[in-house]
Design a protein around this motif. Structure first.
Motif, PDB file in Angstrom:
ATOM      1  N   VAL A   1       0.973  -1.184   0.101  1.00 42.26           N
ATOM      2  CA  VAL A   1      -0.059  -0.063   0.064  1.00 42.26           C
ATOM      3  C   VAL A   1       0.874   1.237  -0.098  1.00 42.26           C
ATOM      4  N   ALA A   2       0.519   2.013  -0.980  1.00 46.89           N
ATOM      5  CA  ALA A   2       1.234   3.464  -1.008  1.00 46.89           C
ATOM      6  C   ALA A   2       0.276   4.394  -0.977  1.00 46.89           C
ATOM      7  N   THR A   3       0.495   5.611  -0.714  1.00 49.64           N
ATOM      8  CA  THR A   3      -0.145   6.795  -0.856  1.00 49.64           C
ATOM      9  C   THR A   3      -0.019   7.679  -2.157  1.00 49.64           C
ATOM     10  N   LEU A   4      -1.389   7.866  -2.784  1.00 51.49           N
ATOM     11  CA  LEU A   4      -1.517   8.484  -3.972  1.00 51.49           C
ATOM     12  C   LEU A   4      -1.815  10.123  -3.433  1.00 51.49           C
ATOM     13  N   TYR A   5      -1.152  11.013  -4.000  1.00 51.80           N
ATOM     14  CA  TYR A   5      -1.712  12.495  -3.707  1.00 51.80           C
ATOM     15  C   TYR A   5      -1.804  13.179  -5.020  1.00 51.80           C
ATOM     16  N   ARG A   6      -2.919  13.995  -4.777  1.00 50.20           N
ATOM     17  CA  ARG A   6      -3.340  14.970  -5.685  1.00 50.20           C
ATOM     18  C   ARG A   6      -3.099  16.367  -5.152  1.00 50.20           C
ATOM     19  N   TYR A   7      -2.560  17.329  -6.059  1.00 52.49           N
ATOM     20  CA  TYR A   7      -2.137  18.743  -5.735  1.00 52.49           C
ATOM     21  C   TYR A   7      -2.825  19.773  -6.480  1.00 52.49           C
ATOM     22  N   ASN A   8      -3.278  20.721  -5.644  1.00 52.03           N
ATOM     23  CA  ASN A   8      -3.785  22.021  -6.518  1.00 52.03           C
ATOM     24  C   ASN A   8      -2.946  22.961  -6.478  1.00 52.03           C
ATOM     25  N   SER A   9      -2.229  23.334  -7.452  1.00 51.04           N
ATOM     26  CA  SER A   9      -1.113  24.398  -7.370  1.00 51.04           C
ATOM     27  C   SER A   9      -1.832  25.885  -7.227  1.00 51.04           C
TER      28      SER A   9
ATOM     29  N   THR B   1      -4.719  26.418  -5.002  1.00 51.78           N
ATOM     30  CA  THR B   1      -4.892  26.645  -3.671  1.00 51.78           C
ATOM     31  C   THR B   1      -3.851  25.980  -2.744  1.00 51.78           C
ATOM     32  N   GLY B   2      -2.939  25.087  -2.989  1.00 56.57           N
ATOM     33  CA  GLY B   2      -2.092  24.431  -2.267  1.00 56.57           C
ATOM     34  C   GLY B   2      -2.700  23.361  -1.345  1.00 56.57           C
ATOM     35  N   VAL B   3      -3.629  22.746  -1.974  1.00 54.41           N
ATOM     36  CA  VAL B   3      -4.385  21.607  -1.063  1.00 54.41           C
ATOM     37  C   VAL B   3      -4.000  20.357  -1.662  1.00 54.41           C
ATOM     38  N   TYR B   4      -3.786  19.505  -0.534  1.00 49.91           N
ATOM     39  CA  TYR B   4      -3.419  18.087  -0.833  1.00 49.91           C
ATOM     40  C   TYR B   4      -4.323  17.161  -0.804  1.00 49.91           C
ATOM     41  N   GLU B   5      -4.774  16.452  -1.474  1.00 47.00           N
ATOM     42  CA  GLU B   5      -5.623  15.202  -1.247  1.00 47.00           C
ATOM     43  C   GLU B   5      -4.953  13.894  -1.282  1.00 47.00           C
ATOM     44  N   SER B   6      -5.056  12.892  -0.208  1.00 40.58           N
ATOM     45  CA  SER B   6      -4.358  11.801  -0.229  1.00 40.58           C
ATOM     46  C   SER B   6      -5.347  10.527  -0.291  1.00 40.58           C
ATOM     47  N   LYS B   7      -4.883   9.529  -0.726  1.00 35.46           N
ATOM     48  CA  LYS B   7      -5.780   8.275  -0.959  1.00 35.46           C
ATOM     49  C   LYS B   7      -4.744   7.046  -0.816  1.00 35.46           C
ATOM     50  N   PRO B   8      -4.986   5.914   0.086  1.00 31.02           N
ATOM     51  CA  PRO B   8      -4.350   4.594   0.068  1.00 31.02           C
ATOM     52  C   PRO B   8      -4.610   4.030  -1.047  1.00 31.02           C
TER      53      PRO B   8
ATOM     54  N   PHE C   1       3.324   6.261  -6.464  1.00 30.73           N
ATOM     55  CA  PHE C   1       2.576   6.990  -7.691  1.00 30.73           C
ATOM     56  C   PHE C   1       3.055   8.575  -7.513  1.00 30.73           C
ATOM     57  N   LEU C   2       3.375   8.857  -8.664  1.00 24.59           N
ATOM     58  CA  LEU C   2       3.760  10.460  -8.610  1.00 24.59           C
ATOM     59  C   LEU C   2       2.445  11.210  -8.398  1.00 24.59           C
ATOM     60  N   THR C   3       2.668  12.378  -7.767  1.00 22.32           N
ATOM     61  CA  THR C   3       1.443  13.173  -7.380  1.00 22.32           C
ATOM     62  C   THR C   3       0.807  13.632  -8.595  1.00 22.32           C
ATOM     63  N   ILE C   4      -0.460  13.652  -8.744  1.00 18.90           N
ATOM     64  CA  ILE C   4      -1.517  14.314  -9.760  1.00 18.90           C
ATOM     65  C   ILE C   4      -1.330  15.676  -9.484  1.00 18.90           C
ATOM     66  N   VAL C   5      -1.010  16.515 -10.387  1.00 22.96           N
ATOM     67  CA  VAL C   5      -1.321  18.016 -10.270  1.00 22.96           C
ATOM     68  C   VAL C   5      -2.093  18.360 -11.159  1.00 22.96           C
ATOM     69  N   ASP C   6      -2.922  19.398 -10.507  1.00 24.30           N
ATOM     70  CA  ASP C   6      -3.911  20.178 -11.095  1.00 24.30           C
ATOM     71  C   ASP C   6      -4.778  19.480 -12.336  1.00 24.30           C
ATOM     72  N   ASN C   7      -5.386  18.210 -11.786  1.00 23.43           N
ATOM     73  CA  ASN C   7      -6.170  17.437 -12.653  1.00 23.43           C
ATOM     74  C   ASN C   7      -7.109  16.860 -11.837  1.00 23.43           C
ATOM     75  N   VAL C   8      -8.399  17.311 -12.228  1.00 25.46           N
ATOM     76  CA  VAL C   8      -9.590  17.280 -11.323  1.00 25.46           C
ATOM     77  C   VAL C   8     -10.325  15.966 -11.737  1.00 25.46           C
ATOM     78  N   ASP C   9      -9.942  15.252 -12.526  1.00 24.68           N
ATOM     79  CA  ASP C   9     -10.614  13.810 -13.093  1.00 24.68           C
ATOM     80  C   ASP C   9     -10.321  12.756 -12.011  1.00 24.68           C
ATOM     81  N   PRO C  10     -11.461  12.238 -11.264  1.00 29.18           N
ATOM     82  CA  PRO C  10     -11.189  11.420 -10.470  1.00 29.18           C
ATOM     83  C   PRO C  10     -10.651   9.949 -11.000  1.00 29.18           C
TER      84      PRO C  10
END
Length: 550
Positions: free
Chosen positions: A326-334, A336-343, A382-391
Motif C-alpha cells: 500500500v502506497a499513498t496517492l497524492y493530488r495537488y492543486n497548485s 490553492t495548495g491543497v493536498y488530497e491523499s488516498k491509500p 505513484f507520482l503526485t497528480i497535479v491540477d487534474n480534477v478527473d477522479p
C-alpha cells in the motif's frame, strides 16, 4: 487471574506552522519556515508561496479501562500440557479538542480564520478465549496447537463544529455544526486464529521448526462519515506458513535458514469511501478498491567462533519480496495548495540485505566490534497528480532504487573501575529515480567517546559525539553538531541510597531530525523537544530479604 484498572487524564497543546510552494520539484530550494512566514508582497520568496498556515490546537482526554487476564493449565504427565487462556478488556475514552487555523491563500489573495471543535468518545470491548495443546512425541518431535477466538465491539462517535465567522464563536468554541466531518462507527469483529507449530530434531545437530497459521476474520460495521452512511460486512481469510532450520555443524560453527509468508488485510474503514476535510489543506479519503498485501522473507545466517583468538564472526543474507504493498496517492492543486491523499495498492518491490558481524577480544581488557550491512532495494509509488480534477486520472508509476550502508564500529577498554568506548556509527543511502532531479544521497555519521568511571562511592559518566549529516535538501540538517551527556552519582547507606545528577545536551545543540524517502514522497523534518536540562534524582533500594527472627 490478573485484574488491572486504569484511569488517565491527558492535556495537550500544539502549535503548527507551515508554508507551501509552487509545484516545481526541479527548482526546489530550501527556505527556513521563519523566512517563508515573514515574506511580504514584492519579495522573491513571496511570489513562490501558495499558502501559509498557523494552527493552534488544545485537547483534553480522559481514558479509563479494566483489563482481566485468566489462565488455566493442566499438565499431561511430563510430556505435555493443555491450557485455556484469555482476556477481557473494557476501555473508554472521551476527548474534547479545540483548533484555531489561520490560513493564507496567497495566489488568490485571500485569508481566513477557522475555528473548529469536536468531542469524541470511544468505547471498546474485547474478549478472547484460547486453547493450547503441546506434547512431546518421543524425544525428537514436539507439537503445539493453538486456537484463539476473539470478539471485539467498538463504538466511536464524533460531533464536529466549524465556524469562519467570529460572531458565531462563543468563548473560543464554534457553534455551527459541521455535518461533513461528523462520525459514527459501530464495529463488530470476530477473529479465529488457528496455529500449528512443531519442533523436529531428526539428528542432534539439526533442528526443524515448521509453523502454519490460518486466520479467519468476520467484520461488520455501521459507518457514517458526513454524507456517507453505509453498512459493510467483510469475511476474509489469510494463510501464513513459515519454517526455521538450524544446523549445528560443530561446537564452533552453526547456520540457520528461515522462510515466512505473511498477508496484511487493510483496515475495513480504509476501504470505505469517506472524505476527511478537517484540515482544509490536507484532505484524506478512503479507497473501496484497496486489496490485501503480501510479503515473503527468506533469511540465511552463518556463525563461527575461534575461542583461542576470542573471535566471533557472523554472516547473513536476506531477501524480502512485497506483493501489492500500500502506497499513498497524492493530488495537488497548485492554485490553492491543497493536498488530497488516498491509500492505493502499487506494484511490488523487493530488497536484498547482506550483513557481516565481527567481535574480537584483544587480551583481557580490550574489545573490537563491528557490525556492517549492505542493502539494495527497488520499490514503486505513484507520482503526485497535479491540477487534474478527473477522479479517474491514471497516475504515473515511479521507481525508486536504493543502495544503503549501515555500520556500527566500537573499540572498548573495560577494567574494574573504568569503561571506555570509542565508537563510529555510519548510515548512508543513495536514492535513484527515473527523474534524476529527485536523486539524493543523504549521509549520517556519529563518532565519539563514551566513558564510565567507578570511584566508590562515586560514579561518573560522560558521552561526547560529533554528529555529521550531509546530502539533505534541508540545509539546517547538514553539518556538524556536538552532542553531549554527563552524569555523576553518589551512593551511601551501604549503597541502598543513591543521589544522581544527569545533564543532557550540555552545549544545547540537539535537534531531533527525521527523514523518509519513498517512491512517492520525500519528507525531511525536525522536532524541538526538551533536551537541554539537568535532572536530580534520589533512589532508595529496599532489601527484599526478610529479617531472621532470633
Amino acid at each position: 487471574m490478573n485484574v488491572k484498572a486504569e484511569y488517565g487524564k491527558i492535556r495537550n497543546t500544539d502549535e503548527n506552522k507551515g508554508a507551501s510552494y509552487g509545484y516545481e520539484p526541479n527548482q526546489f530550494e530550501y527556505h527556513s519556515l521563519s523566512a517563508a512566514l515573514a515574506a511580504k508582497p514584492g519579495d522573491a520568496l513571496y511570489e513562490r508561496l501558495i499558502t501559509r498556515n498557523r494552527n493552534y490546537q488544545s485537547s483534553e482526554q480522559q481514558t479509563r479501562g479494566i483489563n482481566i487476564d485468566y489462565t488455566w493449565k493442566h499438565f499431561l504427565g511430563k510430556k505435555g500440557s493443555f491450557s485455556l487462556q484469555g482476556y477481557t478488556y473494557i476501555n473508554g475514552a472521551n476527548e474534547d479538542t479545540y483548533i484555531n487555523r489561520n490560513l493564507e491563500y496567497l495566489r488568490e489573495k485571500q485569508s481566513e480564520t477557522v475555528w473548529q471543535y469536536y468531542d469524541r468518545s470511544n468505547n471498546d470491548l474485547s474478549t478472547r478465549l484460547g486453547a493450547s495443546f503441546d506434547y512431546w512425541f518421543g524425544k525428537k518431535v514436539y507439537v503445539n496447537i493453538l486456537d484463539n477466538v476473539t470478539y471485539s465491539r467498538t463504538r466511536t462517535t464524533r460531533d464536529f463544529f466549524t465556524d469562519n465567522n467570529e460572531q458565531n464563536v462563543v468563548d473560543g468554541t464554534p457553534t455551527t455544526l459541521d455535518p461533513t466531518n461528523a462520525l459514527s462507527n459501530l464495529m463488530h469483529k470476530w477473529t479465529n486464529q488457528l496455529t500449528l507449530k512443531s519442533t523436529i530434531t531428526p539428528v542432534k545437530a539439526l533442528m526443524i521448526m515448521p509453523k502454519f497459521s490460518w486466520n479467519v476474520y468476520r467484520e461488520n460495521t455501521d459507518y457514517r462519515y458526513g454524507p456517507l452512511d453505509t453498512t459493510a460486512v467483510r469475511t476474509s481469510q489469510t494463510y501464513e506458513p513459515s519454517i526455521f532450520l538450524k544446523w549445528k555443524m560443530s561446537r564452533m560453527r552453526n547456520m540457520d535458514f528461515s522462510f515466512a509468508y505473511t498477508t496484511t488485510v487493510p483496515d475495513l474503514v480504509s476501504t470505505l469511501g469517506y472524505r476527511n476535510t478537517i484540515d482544509p489543506l490536507a484532505i484524506s479519503t478512503g479507497n473501496p478498491l484497496l486489496r490485501n498485501s503480501h510479503s515473503h522473507t527468506t533469511t540465511y545466517n552463518y556463525h563461527r567462533m575461534w575461542l583461542r583468538k576470542q573471535i566471533v564472526m557472523g554472516l547473513s543474507a536476506s531477501y524480502i519480496k512485497n506483493i501489492n504493498p500500500v502506497a499513498t496517492l497524492y493530488r495537488y492543486n497548485s492554485s490553492t495548495g491543497v493536498y488530497e491523499s488516498k491509500p492505493m495498492n502499487v506494484k511490488g518491490g523487493d530488497m536484498w540485505k547482506f550483513g557481516f558481524n565481527y567481535d574480537q577480544g584483544l587480551g583481557v581488557y580490550f574489545r573490537l566490534m563491528n557490525k556492517f550491512a549492505l542493502l539494495t532495494s527497488k520499490s514503486y509509488g505513484f507520482l503526485t497528480i497535479v491540477d487534474n480534477v478527473d477522479p479517474n486520472a491514471i497516475p504515473d508509476l515511479n521507481l525508486q532504487k536504493r543502495l544503503g550502508i549501515d555500520e556500527n564500529m566500537e573499540f572498548s577498554y573495560e577494567a574494574e573501575k573504568v569503561q571506555l568506548t570509542l565508537f563510529n556509527r555510519l548510515q548512508w543511502n543513495r536514492y535513484r529515480y527515473e527523474d534524476a532531479s529527485y536523486n539524493t544521497s543523504p549521509l549520517y555519521n556519529s563518532a565519539g567517546i563514551e566513558a564510565t568511571l567507578h570511584l566508590s562511592p562515586f560514579e561518573l559518566y560522560i558521552r561526547l559525539s560529533d554528529d555529521y549529516r550531509s546530502g539533505y535538501a534541508t540545509s539546517a540538517m547538514n553539518g556538524h553538531k556536538l552532542m553531549s551527556q554527563a552524569s555523576v552519582s553518589y551512593g551511601f547507606c551501604k549503597n541502598k541510597c543513591r543521589l544522581s545528577l544527569y545533564v543532557d545536551d550540555i552545549f544545547n545543540k540537539d535537534i531531533w531530525y527525521e527523514s523518509d524517502y519513498s517512491a512517492y514522497q520525500r519528507s525531511e523534518s525536525s522536532v524541538n523537544y526538551i533536551h537541554h536540562y539537568a535532572n536530580l534524582r534520589f533512589t532508595y533500594t529496599f532489601d527484599a530479604k526478610a529479617k531472621k527472627k532470633k
